[in-house]
Enzyme design. Sequence first.
Site, mmCIF file in Angstrom:
data_model
loop_
_atom_site.group_PDB
_atom_site.id
_atom_site.type_symbol
_atom_site.label_atom_id
_atom_site.label_comp_id
_atom_site.label_asym_id
_atom_site.label_seq_id
_atom_site.Cartn_x
_atom_site.Cartn_y
_atom_site.Cartn_z
ATOM 1 C CD GLU A 64 -1.541 -2.491 1.625
ATOM 2 O OE1 GLU A 64 -2.049 -3.397 1.417
ATOM 3 O OE2 GLU A 64 -0.395 -2.681 1.868
ATOM 4 C CD GLU A 355 5.695 -3.803 -7.100
ATOM 5 O OE1 GLU A 355 6.332 -4.846 -6.799
ATOM 6 O OE2 GLU A 355 5.502 -2.971 -6.148
#
Length: 457
Positions: A64, A355
Amino acid sequence: MILRLFMGLYRLLWLVGLPVVLLYLWRRGRRDPAYLQALPERFGFYRRALPQGALWVHAVSLGEMRSALALVRRMLDRGETVVLTHFTPAGRGESARAFGPEIAAGRVVVVWVPLDMGWCWRRFLRACRPRLGLTLEVEIWPAMITASRAAGVPLFAANAIYTQGRFARDSKGLRLRQRVIAQLAGAFVKSRLQAERFAATGLGEITVTGELRFDQPVPPALPAAAERLRPLLAAGREVITIASCVEAEEALFTGVIAEITARARAENRPAPLFVHVPRAPERFDAVATGLTAAGLNVLRRSRTLGPDLAPRGPILPPDVVLGDSLGEMFFYLALADRVIVGGGFSPKGAHNVIEPLMLGKPVLTGPQVHTIEYPFAEAAAVGVARSLPDRAALLAALAEPPRDNRAAIAAFLAEHAGASARTLAAADAALARLDLAVRSRQNRARSKQHETSHDRD
């Protein structure tokens, strides 16, 4: 009435369960002492004064916080002061790494999130008095929401997601979780589908802002280190990174690596180099033991590479590189030709696919993608991510040569970037509307007071 009764029961459960929570923190603290550092902060007690009127961002852990980096940077660039709250040391450590100078200057303050008891939250909100709060992802805590509402602090769910399974469960019976969600000031959500689900709870202020993770910065030193080391580690072999493997998948992935490696040796050809990155630090040793027991040559990053990712000595190309470190995922991903994202072969669901895509790496994962409904469906639709049903399908997919999907990945990323700017703009617009509403109420009150005074005259 239902919500009040629930909150009364919730407070009672915390009163009874607090020793269990403290025991949990103590046990985690035995493995990671950072859990027990600054323990009074978890009850709303602070060694120094917190800034007043700051923007407050709650990022429970590492993932987060990484997703919020670009958003917080935008806040700082325009002169804001930011308070960051975390539950895990990994999240707090990422804040310290990313905003060290700003923390030293007092422009960023990092504290533990209070335990979800009303009196802890009241202490935090009195100490901080933020203009606005953003709680990232799925952090829906009843006391946090009700205390913020009572204190007049507009608290929004940001980068918000309401997964299909959770939404279906919450829509039954008394709908307690949805009643709590409806007490938020609003939500900045990832997609139109998410907006529809949050609207079904009765929440009014909803804006589609997209996925913050598309904006997170890539530390340039990590891909650069991967580029230097790949010739030493892989020597022309394909590299497959297994990112964020959870405990339930360890046996599966160990077996897949061992089978592919044994098959390549039997056929007298180079086997792929696997980079295996467990999600939980406490599993590093167990994963290393399991890989070694399977007859694989394992190189541990912590023992072979220094803090700067430079080799401590000569390197013999291994079968597996074990990524037993934190905060270096972009290094492990940059080594790869393709990436298997963990969690997808466990009931709890797959982890972040963004990612690896940010580094141009195509993604494979298991069948459980409900946790990443957005953006996995969009990524799968353009052919840059695949969900595989089982072990056999994974072996078959890895037997295929890797595809060059860089153009499709670049187009996908370009389409979905910009959530940080949209989230901050939505927050500004919400604050402006709230300020206007307050001024309107004040004007009506003054007008009524004037009329009453005039009637007396």
